[in-house]
Structures are given as structure tokens and as C-alpha cells.
Design a protein around this motif. Structure first.
Motif, PDB file in Angstrom:
ATOM      1  N   ASN A  14       0.847  -1.194   0.000  1.00  0.00           N
ATOM      2  CA  ASN A  14       0.000   0.000   0.000  1.00  0.00           C
ATOM      3  C   ASN A  14       0.885   1.248   0.000  1.00  0.00           C
ATOM      4  N   LEU A  15       1.336   1.642  -1.182  1.00  0.00           N
ATOM      5  CA  LEU A  15       2.213   2.810  -1.289  1.00  0.00           C
ATOM      6  C   LEU A  15       1.479   4.105  -0.966  1.00  0.00           C
ATOM      7  N   THR A  16       0.171   4.115  -1.197  1.00  0.00           N
ATOM      8  CA  THR A  16      -0.603   5.319  -0.883  1.00  0.00           C
ATOM      9  C   THR A  16      -0.477   5.652   0.595  1.00  0.00           C
ATOM     10  N   GLN A  17      -0.702   4.660   1.439  1.00  0.00           N
ATOM     11  CA  GLN A  17      -0.648   4.907   2.871  1.00  0.00           C
ATOM     12  C   GLN A  17       0.778   5.108   3.368  1.00  0.00           C
ATOM     13  N   LEU A  18       1.748   4.636   2.622  1.00  0.00           N
ATOM     14  CA  LEU A  18       3.139   4.907   2.985  1.00  0.00           C
ATOM     15  C   LEU A  18       3.480   6.371   2.755  1.00  0.00           C
ATOM     16  N   VAL A  19       2.978   6.928   1.659  1.00  0.00           N
ATOM     17  CA  VAL A  19       3.263   8.332   1.353  1.00  0.00           C
ATOM     18  C   VAL A  19       2.511   9.255   2.306  1.00  0.00           C
TER      19      VAL A  19
END
Length: 468
Positions: A196-201
Motif C-alpha cells: 500500500n504505497l498510498t498509505q506509505l506516502v
């Protein structure tokens, strides 16, 4: 020491070619304007301020800075409280303020596509005109930008019922430090496709990439709300009442805590004909409920009033009309400004499980007596999020810059002991990074540093924030 290159005239010419001469700022006044945010006592001059307005421009800037080894600090509205948008190493400040367009309000799918330079309140008002609701609402919503909210995973009063920024972000367009452009997710409500790159950013404080486009989910706007202000003779009782409200089966749309000094200072700073702080009152809770059925909301308010009266409260003030609601909310939202106008201070952003709030508040006061400092506390009690404003008062330079740090470390150790953490919504940035070891061991910190290295191997993007 850093190994960054120095900016020279050739770089400025290249930047002018990318964004236009009017959007390359090097005059002293402009540099001063971008050298600080709302954090106390911090000032770092950039060498240049760039104002791109397209993803392509951001990409070209990052490619150049990567190639030339120039530090880049992304910046939103400059309302941050942790120094996260300050150019510690000089170099380039990339201001996102010209990314100020709401690109699409998708009423069929309850989504909005927006650029990061849109003011939070402007976005809220635009979707509300269509009967929709974007709940995250930091106190600075009239000046903070959506991109900054993404970077800090901002919350605000509505988070207690509706969640924080991360709960509304579906997809992000991000320019990586290399200049490559990616989308982190998909415009869907469920996504179990890879990491989940969205939540990482979200919440990465501008250290992993620069967000240039945002897709947010929306919800239908509630039609009605009711608001009350509840005075308590004991601040610890006020905190104890918070958990009791939820245990009784109620979920307010906001539940805010202000101790006596906070409300006294803000009523002097913002004239109020509604609120008088009575003798013997030590704290207040501001409690809101919202929904679509007025009779149900009135029943909820009566039920909540019944709960809080078990905690030695005074006479409850029920807001009678929209104007009175606005006045009460104005007082709460401007507490931080009032504290800042009253004294030099340091603000710590603590968060614990809400049932532990009374223990946290008592601990903060005990630690203050031990180290000789006075604190003014307020915050989003429904989330267990307590803002601790440490007032300088008569503290010497040695105390303020030295022993006080030991006191703050003790507060954070207590927060961890209670199952909490050292920032609920302000982020780590520059001001909290020296306390990260309170929360994380070496292995945990190394893992985060390795993630940073994957995104930014040359460490040019917002270096020195969160950790060194």
C-alpha cells in the motif's frame, strides 16, 4: 556535514527555463517568508524558492536537483508545527501553492480529484455545495493546504467520528526524487494489490516524494449538528468523562478538551459574549453531534449530558443557533494563536488511548512541577490527542534549552507507558526527531531509514526530517 552542492547562476537559469522567471524567487524578502513555519524558534533560509504548477515541471526540477545534488524541501501552506517544511540545508524550497485547482468532483462515485495547493476549507466548501463532506479539518483549515495535510496525515476535531486524512486518500500522483512519476494506488474503495504505497506516502512528511495530484473519497454531508460546552471543576474529571461518553454508546462528531488557562487566554484574544469562565471551573469539553434527524440528535445530546453530569460538571451551555456555534468553534480553533500571542512556548503533540487521558494530564502537571514549567493543555480528547503547550514564563535559557528537554522526554516516556505515541497529527519533522528513540528501537529506525533510501538514494528530498 552535508555533501550537497551549492546553487549557482546556471542552476537558476535552468529553473527559470522550467517554471518561468516570475516563479523563481531569490530576493531576501521572499526567502525570509519561506524560512519559517508556525514552529517555534526555527528559521532556515533557502537559496531559491520555486513555484511550479504542473507535474512535468516538478519532475524536471527533481531530475535537475538529483543530477546536481541539490537539496529540495517541499512546502505547502507553512502552517506546520514540527518544522517539516523548513529548508535546513538551504537549497531549493519547492512551494506547491500554485497547484490550486479542484480538478473534478465525482458525485456519482463520491470522490474528488484535487491538486495539493488547494486550501482545505476551500475544498470542504466546494464539495459541501454538492451535498458532500470531506471531514478532516485541522484548526488551520482556512490556510493550510491539502498537500500538507497529506504529508502530515492531519486530523482535527472531526477525526473522532470520521477519521483522519489517511482514511480518505484513495490514490496519489507522486513525483519521486529521481523525477519519475507514479500513481500509488487506484480510485477504488478496496485495494489489496501489492504494498500500500498510498498509505506509505500519507504521513511521510515530504521525505519520499512530492504529491502533485490527489484522489479523495467523500461522504454525504450530515444535515444537522448540535453543540454544547461543558464546564468541569476538575480537569482530570473532564478527561475521565471522555471515555465514559463512548462507553455509554455515543459517538460525537467532535469532543474537544480545553483546560482553564486555554479558554481564559483565548477569550481575551477573541472577544466572546457567550463564554465566561466561572470561578472554580478547571476545564471544558466542547461536544458536537451530527446527523440527519434532529430528534435523534437531541436525544443523543441529552444522553451525553446525563453522562457528563456524573463527573462534577457545572452548568452546560447548549449553543442556540448557528452564530453561537461559530463563536464556540472559533474559540476552540484559535487557542493555539492565543497561547502563541501570550507567551513563548513549545507545543508537544501527545496521543494515548482515550481512557488514559486523566493519567496523562496528571502526569504532565506532575512533570511540570518537577522541572519548574507551566503547561496549557487542550486538544482532541475524543481521540486521546492532547496538545501540551509548555510556557517559557520565567525559565532561564539553561532551563529552556537544557533541562526542559529532559522533562519533555519524561512526558513522552509516560505516553509510551500508557500505550500512546509522541505525535498524533503534527508529525516529527525537526522538533521531535531527537525523541524518536523513546518510541522505536534501532531495528525499527533502521527499517524506516531503508525505506527512505529506496525512494531517495541520494537523500536530497527533505533530508533531516523524522531522522538524521
Amino acid at each position: 556535514m552535508t555533501n550537497f552542492s551549492r546553487l549557482h547562476a546556471g542552476h537558476l537559469d535552468q529553473f527559470r527555463d522550467i517554471v518561468g522567471a516570475a516563479n523563481v524567487l531569490t530576493d531576501q524578502e521572499a526567502l525570509d517568508n519561506y524560512a519559517h513555519d508556525e514552529t517555534e524558534d526555527l528559521h532556515y533560509l533557502p537559496e531559491v524558492v520555486l513555484k511550479p504548477d504542473t507535474t512535468e515541471q516538478v519532475s524536471r526540477i527533481m531530475q535537475l536537483c538529483q543530477q546536481e545534488n541539490l537539496p529540495v524541501t517541499p512546502r505547502g501552506g507553512g502552517t506546520g508545527l514540527s518544522g517539516g517544511a523548513l529548508p535546513q540545508w538551504g537549497g531549493v524550497v519547492m512551494s506547491m501553492e500554485r497547484f490550486n485547482r479542484i480538478l473534478d468532483i465525482d458525485e456519482r462515485n463520491l470522490q474528488v480529484t484535487v491538486e495539493p495547493g488547494v486550501i482545505t476549507e476551500v475544498l470542504q466548501n466546494a464539495v459541501r455545495e454538492k451535498g458532500l463532506f470531506y471531514p478532516p479539518d485541522p484548526s488551520s483549515r482556512g490556510s493550510c493546504l491539502i498537500g500538507g495535510n497529506i504529508a502530515e496525515n492531519s486530523g482535527g476535531p472531526k477525526a473522532v467520528k470520521y477519521g483522519v486524512v489517511k482514511d480518505y486518500v484513495l490514490n496519489l500522483q507522486v513525483v519521486l526524487p529521481s523525477g519519475a512519476v507514479i500513481w500509488t494506488g487506484a480510485n477504488v474503495l478496496k485495494n489489496a494489490t501489492g504494498y500500500n504505497l498510498t498509505q506509505l506516502v500519507v504521513g511521510s512528511e515530504g521525505t519520499l516524494g512530492i504529491v502533485t495530484r490527489i484522489v479523495l473519497r467523500l461522504i454525504p454531508a450530515p444535515k444537522y449538528d448540535l453543540l454544547m460546552l461543558v464546564p468541569f471543576r476538575s480537569a482530570e474529571n473532564a478527561c475521565a468523562a471522555v471515555s465514559a461518553v463512548f462507553r455509554a454508546g455515543y459517538t460525537p462528531s467532535a469532543l474537544e478538551f480545553m483546560e482553564r488557562d486555554a479558554l481564559e487566554w483565548v477569550t481575551r484574544y477573541v472577544e466572546s459574549s457567550t463564554v465566561k469562565v466561572e470561578d472554580g471551573i478547571q476545564a471544558h469539553l466542547l461536544i458536537e453531534v451530527d446527523g440527519n434527524y434532529p430528534d435523534v440528535l437531541m436525544q443523543e445530546m441529552e444522553g451525553i449530558a446525563g453522562v457528563v453530569t456524573e463527573f462534577d460538571c457545572g452548568e452546560i451551555l447548549f449553543a442556540e443557533d448557528h452564530q453561537q456555534k461559530e463563536e464556540l468553534w472559533k474559540l476552540r480553533r484559535r487557542v493555539a494563536e492565543a497561547v502563541k500571542a501570550n507567551s513563548v512556548y513549545k507545543e508537544e503533540d501527545t496521543v494515548v488511548p482515550r481512557a488514559e487521558l486523566p493519567v496523562l494530564l496528571k502526569g504532565v502537571k506532575d512533570i511540570g512541577r518537577k522541572y519548574g514549567f507551566h503547561s496549557v493543555c487542550y486538544g482532541h480528547a475524543g481521540d486521546g490527542n492532547l496538545h501540551v503547550n509548555i510556557i517559557r514564563g520565567a525559565l532561564s535559557d539553561e532551563q529552556w534549552n537544557g533541562t526542559l528537554q529532559t522533562g519533555i522526554r519524561e512526558i513522552f516516556a509516560l505516553v509510551k507507558q500508557l500505550g500512546g505515541t509522541i505525535s498524533g497529527e503534527h508529525g516529527i519533522g525537526l522538533v521531535q526527531k531527537s525523541y524518536m528513540d523513546v518510541m522505536f528501537d534501532a531495528q525499527h529506525m533502521q527499517l524506516m531509514k531503508q525505506i527512505k533510501q529506496v525512494f531517495d538514494p541520494n537523500n536530497i528530498l527533505n533530508r533531516g526530517k523524522i531522522f538524521d
